[in-house]
Design a protein around this motif. Sequence first.
Motif, PDB file in Angstrom:
ATOM      1  N   GLY A  73       4.149   5.316  -4.070  1.00  0.00           N
ATOM      2  CA  GLY A  73       3.832   5.811  -5.399  1.00  0.00           C
ATOM      3  C   GLY A  73       3.405   7.262  -5.425  1.00  0.00           C
ATOM      4  N   HIS A  74       2.648   7.699  -4.423  1.00  0.00           N
ATOM      5  CA  HIS A  74       2.081   9.042  -4.482  1.00  0.00           C
ATOM      6  C   HIS A  74       3.123  10.131  -4.262  1.00  0.00           C
ATOM      7  N   LYS A  75       4.309   9.773  -3.787  1.00  0.00           N
ATOM      8  CA  LYS A  75       5.408  10.736  -3.674  1.00  0.00           C
ATOM      9  C   LYS A  75       6.320  10.666  -4.904  1.00  0.00           C
ATOM     10  N   LEU A  76       5.917   9.857  -5.880  1.00  0.00           N
ATOM     11  CA  LEU A  76       6.711   9.619  -7.083  1.00  0.00           C
ATOM     12  C   LEU A  76       5.858   9.872  -8.327  1.00  0.00           C
ATOM     13  N   LYS A 124       0.824  -1.214   0.000  1.00  0.00           N
ATOM     14  CA  LYS A 124       0.000   0.000   0.000  1.00  0.00           C
ATOM     15  C   LYS A 124       0.854   1.259   0.000  1.00  0.00           C
ATOM     16  N   GLY A 125       2.124   1.134   0.310  1.00  0.00           N
ATOM     17  CA  GLY A 125       3.017   2.279   0.370  1.00  0.00           C
ATOM     18  C   GLY A 125       4.182   1.988   1.287  1.00  0.00           C
ATOM     19  N   THR A 126       4.949   3.016   1.600  1.00  0.00           N
ATOM     20  CA  THR A 126       6.126   2.850   2.448  1.00  0.00           C
ATOM     21  C   THR A 126       5.754   2.335   3.833  1.00  0.00           C
ATOM     22  N   THR A 127       4.711   2.914   4.431  1.00  0.00           N
ATOM     23  CA  THR A 127       4.293   2.488   5.765  1.00  0.00           C
ATOM     24  C   THR A 127       3.964   1.005   5.785  1.00  0.00           C
ATOM     25  N   ASP A 128       3.204   0.556   4.815  1.00  0.00           N
ATOM     26  CA  ASP A 128       2.827  -0.858   4.725  1.00  0.00           C
ATOM     27  C   ASP A 128       4.056  -1.734   4.548  1.00  0.00           C
ATOM     28  N   GLY A 179       2.878   9.206  -8.856  1.00  0.00           N
ATOM     29  CA  GLY A 179       1.915   8.150  -9.090  1.00  0.00           C
ATOM     30  C   GLY A 179       0.735   8.252  -8.149  1.00  0.00           C
ATOM     31  N   PRO A 180      -0.141   7.253  -8.173  1.00  0.00           N
ATOM     32  CA  PRO A 180      -1.355   7.293  -7.351  1.00  0.00           C
ATOM     33  C   PRO A 180      -1.099   6.964  -5.890  1.00  0.00           C
ATOM     34  N   THR A 181      -2.096   7.269  -5.067  1.00  0.00           N
ATOM     35  CA  THR A 181      -2.050   6.890  -3.658  1.00  0.00           C
ATOM     36  C   THR A 181      -2.419   5.410  -3.515  1.00  0.00           C
ATOM     37  N   GLY A 182      -2.112   4.875  -2.328  1.00  0.00           N
ATOM     38  CA  GLY A 182      -2.514   3.506  -2.017  1.00  0.00           C
ATOM     39  C   GLY A 182      -1.669   2.433  -2.663  1.00  0.00           C
TER      40      GLY A 182
END
Length: 414
Positions: free
Chosen positions: A232-235, A100-104, A237-240
């Motif tokens: 992705g959303h910091k690159l 889901k992202g870095t946190t996940d 791209g989309p969130t999640g």
Amino acid sequence: MDATTAQHTIWPEVELIRNEFPILQQTVNGRPLVYLDNGATTQKPVSVIRTMQEYYTTYNSNVHRGVHTLSQKATAAYEAARHQLAAFIGAHHQEVVFTKGTTDAINLVAAGFRKDILQEGDEVIISAMEHHSNIVPWQLACEEKKAVLKVIPISDQGELDMDAFASMLNPRVKIVSVAWVSNTLGTVNPVREIISLAHRQGIPVMLDAAQAAAHIPIRVHELDVDFLALSGHKLFGPTGIGILYGKESWLQKLPPYQGGGDMIKHVTFEKTTYNEPPLKFEAGTPAICEAIGLGAAVAWVTEVGIHKIQAYEHQLTEYAVAQLRTVPGLRFIGEAKHRSGAISFLVGNHHPSDVGILLDQQGIAVRTGHHCTQPLCDRFGIPGTVRASLAVYNTTDDIDRLVEGVQKAVTLLG
């Protein structure tokens, strides 16, 4: 040198790049938008938006299990995105897990260490500049296993104390997990040295690359890093959606993170055998469209050129720091020698939120607060900062608007 001249001297292509981002063409509160909150999330180019629209309008389907045409097309696009991400960071595709992202991704690794590796008295090392996402998962793991969480101190300039780090390494340390780039200070940490020092004692290293991926070339095999996470959303791209890179040996060793479809080979009521990595860690229907959108985002970054982006942003950051220094009473929080992306500051005794609200009224978007780095703010004895975080579509005109806006905000605040 006026803003337009400076901007075009730095990189003439920036105006062409800006035209690819529809959201940047609007006005906010009657002024052209200046978007300087890229550390929180980046805007999306037309190519990403169209790619995601194409998925939903022409081949929306689930992946990996369908034999019909739409499912086969979706599966091919989803796995092609995995290959694109692997190429972008210099990895093999089987080493790239969609999350889901870095946190996940950090939680995935921390959960695996908590289950199978950490024992009472073991140690985990993080740094004083970590995002909460790289603190709390390790705290949970250490609390459960009665392990010890140790923190690399930082200097007043916002740089890691590498002598202290070297002295912390010992056989009890089971992993080092640090940010490549600080989301609050913009500090670029010496990750090669960190990895080298840890590996000399057989200690694996995880890098939080959420703030690095859009600014710095990543080659994981060259770095010899064991784990790396990005969002992705910091690159662009989309969130999640995001990825976890893991060395194949580590992905084989870690237990599954969640159970469900795709991560299994065979299921009976008595026993389940697990799939091979990376599917071993991808339970359930994934974020298919988002993964495909992230593939389009890294394709866009690759086309622009990450080395060009890095060089341009370096000059833009230097320009921003120099211009902000002209504001009376402004002080920077963190002035590392090597920095990227984020510039944090305070002005006089004004609360950062008050400054941020007045900037917004002028159409300038910045982030204020503790930026999910409360321990770091405590280290500097501050409630938070005003953070201007840059991306490749920002210009010297944006910086001049920021400086003008801060000066106006200070005048209004008195």
